[in-house]
Design an enzyme around this catalytic site. Structure first.
Site, PDB file in Angstrom:
ATOM      1  N   ASP A  87      -1.365  -2.320   4.973  1.00 44.01           N
ATOM      2  CA  ASP A  87      -1.869  -1.895   6.271  1.00 44.01           C
ATOM      3  C   ASP A  87      -1.228  -0.582   6.690  1.00 44.01           C
ATOM      4  O   ASP A  87      -0.039  -0.386   6.498  1.00 44.01           O
ATOM      5  CB  ASP A  87      -1.527  -2.979   7.298  1.00 44.01           C
ATOM      6  N   HIS A 112      -7.050   2.510  11.943  1.00 46.31           N
ATOM      7  CA  HIS A 112      -6.607   1.320  11.213  1.00 46.31           C
ATOM      8  C   HIS A 112      -7.204   1.446   9.820  1.00 46.31           C
ATOM      9  O   HIS A 112      -8.405   1.673   9.688  1.00 46.31           O
ATOM     10  CB  HIS A 112      -7.174   0.036  11.823  1.00 46.31           C
ATOM     11  N   HIS A 152      -1.457   2.556   9.964  1.00 43.02           N
ATOM     12  CA  HIS A 152      -2.063   3.110  11.171  1.00 43.02           C
ATOM     13  C   HIS A 152      -1.705   4.568  11.254  1.00 43.02           C
ATOM     14  O   HIS A 152      -0.536   4.933  11.117  1.00 43.02           O
ATOM     15  CB  HIS A 152      -1.578   2.341  12.398  1.00 43.02           C
ATOM     16  N   CYS A 190      -1.058  -4.070  14.025  1.00 42.67           N
ATOM     17  CA  CYS A 190      -1.302  -2.896  14.868  1.00 42.67           C
ATOM     18  C   CYS A 190      -0.362  -2.786  16.074  1.00 42.67           C
ATOM     19  O   CYS A 190       0.245  -1.731  16.270  1.00 42.67           O
ATOM     20  CB  CYS A 190      -2.750  -2.848  15.345  1.00 42.67           C
ATOM     21  N   LYS A 240     -17.034   1.597  11.736  1.00 41.83           N
ATOM     22  CA  LYS A 240     -16.026   1.645  10.672  1.00 41.83           C
ATOM     23  C   LYS A 240     -16.672   1.955   9.330  1.00 41.83           C
ATOM     24  O   LYS A 240     -17.865   1.743   9.136  1.00 41.83           O
ATOM     25  CB  LYS A 240     -15.248   0.336  10.600  1.00 41.83           C
ATOM     26  N   GLN A 255      -1.162  -7.557   4.213  1.00 40.29           N
ATOM     27  CA  GLN A 255      -2.081  -6.417   4.166  1.00 40.29           C
ATOM     28  C   GLN A 255      -1.364  -5.176   3.651  1.00 40.29           C
ATOM     29  O   GLN A 255      -0.183  -5.001   3.907  1.00 40.29           O
ATOM     30  CB  GLN A 255      -2.611  -6.125   5.573  1.00 40.29           C
ATOM     31  N   ARG A 273      -3.112 -16.087  10.134  1.00 41.38           N
ATOM     32  CA  ARG A 273      -4.266 -16.407  10.982  1.00 41.38           C
ATOM     33  C   ARG A 273      -4.659 -17.846  10.727  1.00 41.38           C
ATOM     34  O   ARG A 273      -4.722 -18.280   9.575  1.00 41.38           O
ATOM     35  CB  ARG A 273      -5.451 -15.485  10.687  1.00 41.38           C
TER      36      ARG A 273
HETATM   37 ZN   LIG Z   1      -4.695  -2.271  12.749  1.00 41.50          ZN
END
Ligand SMILES: [Zn+2]
Ligand SMILES: [Zn+2]
Length: 674
Positions: A413, A546, A415, A364, A500, A411, A393
């Site tokens: 991922d 996200h 945004h 992010c 979410k 991910q 992580r």
């Molecule tokens: Zn994010």
């Protein structure tokens, strides 16, 4: 005139009615007052939201909900904890001198950690059937489970007298001021007693003696610390009835056969090793699946108006401080010193005076930094940045599990930066995109859940009301707010700063996996000074969504392996076809067949070994190759192939080579291009 009045408590029931109960009465009394059916069915009580023993007296006015076996989650947890006590009692009956420690409920049952006597040593699986029998005897005796409040010193004195060194140690460490409770199973001299917070069912007879099974034994350190003595742990699984237990055992067996670690080895997809705890070594076969998914996802996001970017792995610690990760997330981040190589001639020494950097745990902040380049006008919004973002992580070694829980993951991922007015449409479109992806990948069934505000949260109630309503509106607008889509709400499960949506896939054997999410974020863009110029010429903070559909490639591939049990649809199969010869006379023709398939884009291998065809068939079906093209002398002469599909044992179909190639090529087209 004197008059003694019994104090009355007002007990409010879920239907809105209120019962007046005299002081000293219990939820069991309320159940009995309502009716004998309920009195029998009630297992425990929720008093002002807290699960309690049904025999524990009210302490004042209260809200009461009775828990029956229909409240499955609560009932299972209670029952499992009861079994843990029954297990401990059974073990002490059979093996006098064994010390007790802890025994909690788990996700599918319970365990109890024991310190066996030195003469006996750790428990073995051979001893489990006898322990189960003793447990059934305790259940059949229908012994009451009674809660008692004790003084700390008395608990210690009792355990010391009994030689229970672990319990005596533990009770002294309970926080000052905590109510210390003991649970007694049975009465009088024969009672079995354990230090326990509860709650429990009213008696052992409430358990179904056919609904549990002791499953295995293992070692475990006292309080999880390797410096402490090793204990002997006995695991069990427990359910509300035998039907549930049997279904669970079948599921367990089926899950074992589908274990992605086992299939990953059989199909040569990937491996893990201690030199890189929690990071995956992808083999060529496994990475074929990855690449197919990546290419598929790229087509889907291109089509949906996303732009793909790539942001750095390492960023300065100060950047992570600004985004708040350093404060809240530091222990999960891998931190790296930005070492400065020495410039001295002939020296390769690192000076070590550089700043700290960290491997990104999420993408992010990097995406916000890209967004902040240049000035963004409201006319450019929404902006959708996608990244196959590799993140790290730090998870404890014990928590890692194959592909399902790793330390390095990628991910899918993205945004989305948008205005408040665009928010609902963006979420609606995401719902539709996720739906297409899950269906393309063979998941017929999934559930969409709205995770609502948690107890600990940032922001006002008005902000939360609005944020939750917007997500509801979006799912309604997408047409997915129906039972068919498992639409529902999960109180208390939202993130700290926003509610979410979650997507829970149901796999081929009925397990559910939470994969996709989307959430609106009005906090992080502000923290990192993201802004756009609005129609009014003023600066505004965008909303940031996200979102991910797979979650991570690693885990999603793990789920796919187990869902398909390795029998992938053709477009995902690492090796799509093998051409196998019956006789060496057909070798040249087999090469011709493979070349034609390869030219049509098929991942094909030949098997020209001097082995019996049945042997070859067996081997390739173990490797889960979807299509086998068998060729012999006759096929070579006639220009045909005998086509066998994985799983359709004896059945094979004769086809001309061109026909077969066309059919296979058509079938191998990814679902979005069909
Ligand atoms: Zn994010
Ligand atoms: Zn207990």
């Amino acid at each position: 005139m004197h008059c003694t009045m019994t104090k009355m408590f007002k007990i409010a029931l879920p239907d809105g009615s209120v019962k007046e109960m005299p002081e000293g009465s219990t939820p069991a009394d309320v159940a009995a007052a309502i009716g004998p059916g309920l009195a029998k069915a009630a297992l425990a009580a929720k008093v002002d939201g807290e699960v309690r023993d049904i025999m524990r007296p009210f302490e004042g006015d209260a809200n009461l909900a009775l828990i029956t076996s229909r409240d499955e989650k609560d009932a299972l947890e209670l029952v499992r904890h009861d079994y843990a006590h029954v297990l401990a009692e059974a073990v002490q009956n059979l093996f006098p001198g064994t010390q007790i420690t802890f025994g909690p409920a788990t996700e599918d049952g319970f365990y109890y950690d024991f310190a066996p006597t030195a003469e006996h040593g750790p428990f073995t699986e051979e001893e489990l059937p006898a322990i189960e029998d003793e447990m059934r005897r305790i259940i059949a005796a229908d012994k009451a489970l009674v809660r008692e409040v004790w003084k700390r010193e008395d608990v210690r004195a009792l355990f010391e007298k009994q030689g229970e060194r672990f319990k005596a140690e533990w009770v002294m460490e309970l926080p000052e001021g905590e109510t210390i409770t003991m649970y007694r199973t049975g009465e009088g001299e024969a009672a079995w007693i354990d230090l326990c917070r509860g709650p429990h069912l009213a008696s052992t007879g409430k358990l179904d003696p056919q609904a549990f099974k002791l499953t295995r034994v293992s070692g475990a350190y006292w309080r999880g610390d390797p410096k402490n003595p090793m204990l002997s742990r006995i695991y069990g699984t427990a359910w509300l009835n035998k039907k549930q237990l049997d279904a669970y055992l079948v599921r367990l067996e089926e899950a074992g056969k589908r274990d992605h670690r086992k299939i990953g080895q059989e199909m040569d997809l990937f491996h893990l090793q201690a030199e890189a705890h929690g990071s995956v070594f992808w083999h060529p076969n496994g990475f074929v699946i990855w690449r197919a998914l990546e290419a598929y996802m790229r087509r889907r996001i291109d089509e949906a108006g996303y732009q793909e970017i790539k942001t750095p792995q390492l960023m300065d610690a100060r950047q992570w401080e600004k985004s708040g990760h350093w404060g809240k997330y530091r222990e999960n981040m891998f931190v790296v010193p930005d070492e400065i190589p020495s410039t001295e001639e002939g020296e390769s020494v690192i000076s070590g005076h550089g700043e700290l950097m960290a491997l990104k745990p999420m993408n992010c902040p990097g995406h916000i930094l890209v967004f902040k380049q240049g000035i963004t006008s409201y006319r450019e919004l929404p902006i959708r940045f996608y990244e196959n973002g590799s993140c790290h992580r730090n998870e404890p070694h014990g928590a890692l599990h194959g592909l399902m829980r790793v330390r390095q993951f990628t991910q899918d991922d993205a945004h989305i930066f948008c205005t408040d007015e665009q928010f609902v449409d963006e979420v609606r479109d995401f719902c539709r995109l996720a739906d297409r992806v899950y269906r393309d990948l063979g998941f017929e069934k999934y559930a969409i859940k709205l995770a609502l505000r948690p107890d600990k949260r940032a922001g006002t109630d008005a902000q939360w009301d609005r944020a939750e309503q917007e997500l509801r509106d979006a799912v309604h607008a997408a047409g997915f707010a129906t039972a068919e889509y498992g639409w529902g709400e999960l109180p208390g499960e939202g993130a700290f700063y926003a509610p979410k949506l979650e997507w829970h896939l149901t796999d081929a054997i009925g397990r559910t996996w939470q994969v996709g999410t989307i959430q609106g974020d009005r906090v992080m863009p502000g923290l990192l000074d993201a802004a756009y110029v609005g129609e009014d010429g003023e600066k505004h903070t965008p909303v940031m969504l996200h979102r991910a559909i797979f979650g991570s490639y690693e885990r999603f591939i793990g789920i796919l392996i187990e869902h398909y049990a390795g029998k992938f649809p053709l477009w995902l199969a690492p090796v799509q076809a093998v051409v196998a010869t019956i006789v060496s006379d057909a070798d040249a023709y087999a090469g011709e067949v493979a070349a034609k398939l390869e030219a049509a884009g098929i991942r094909v291998e030949t098997d020209l070994r001097n082995e019996k065809i049945n042997y070859k068939v067996r081997e390739h079906s173990l490797a889960k190759v979807p299509l086998l093209l068998v060729v012999g002398k006759r096929e070579a002469e006639e220009g045909t192939v005998a086509l066998r599909r994985l799983g359709s044992d004896e059945h094979q179909k004769m086809m001309s080579l061109d026909e077969a190639v066309a059919m296979i090529a058509a079938e191998a087209i990814p679902p979005d291009l069909q």
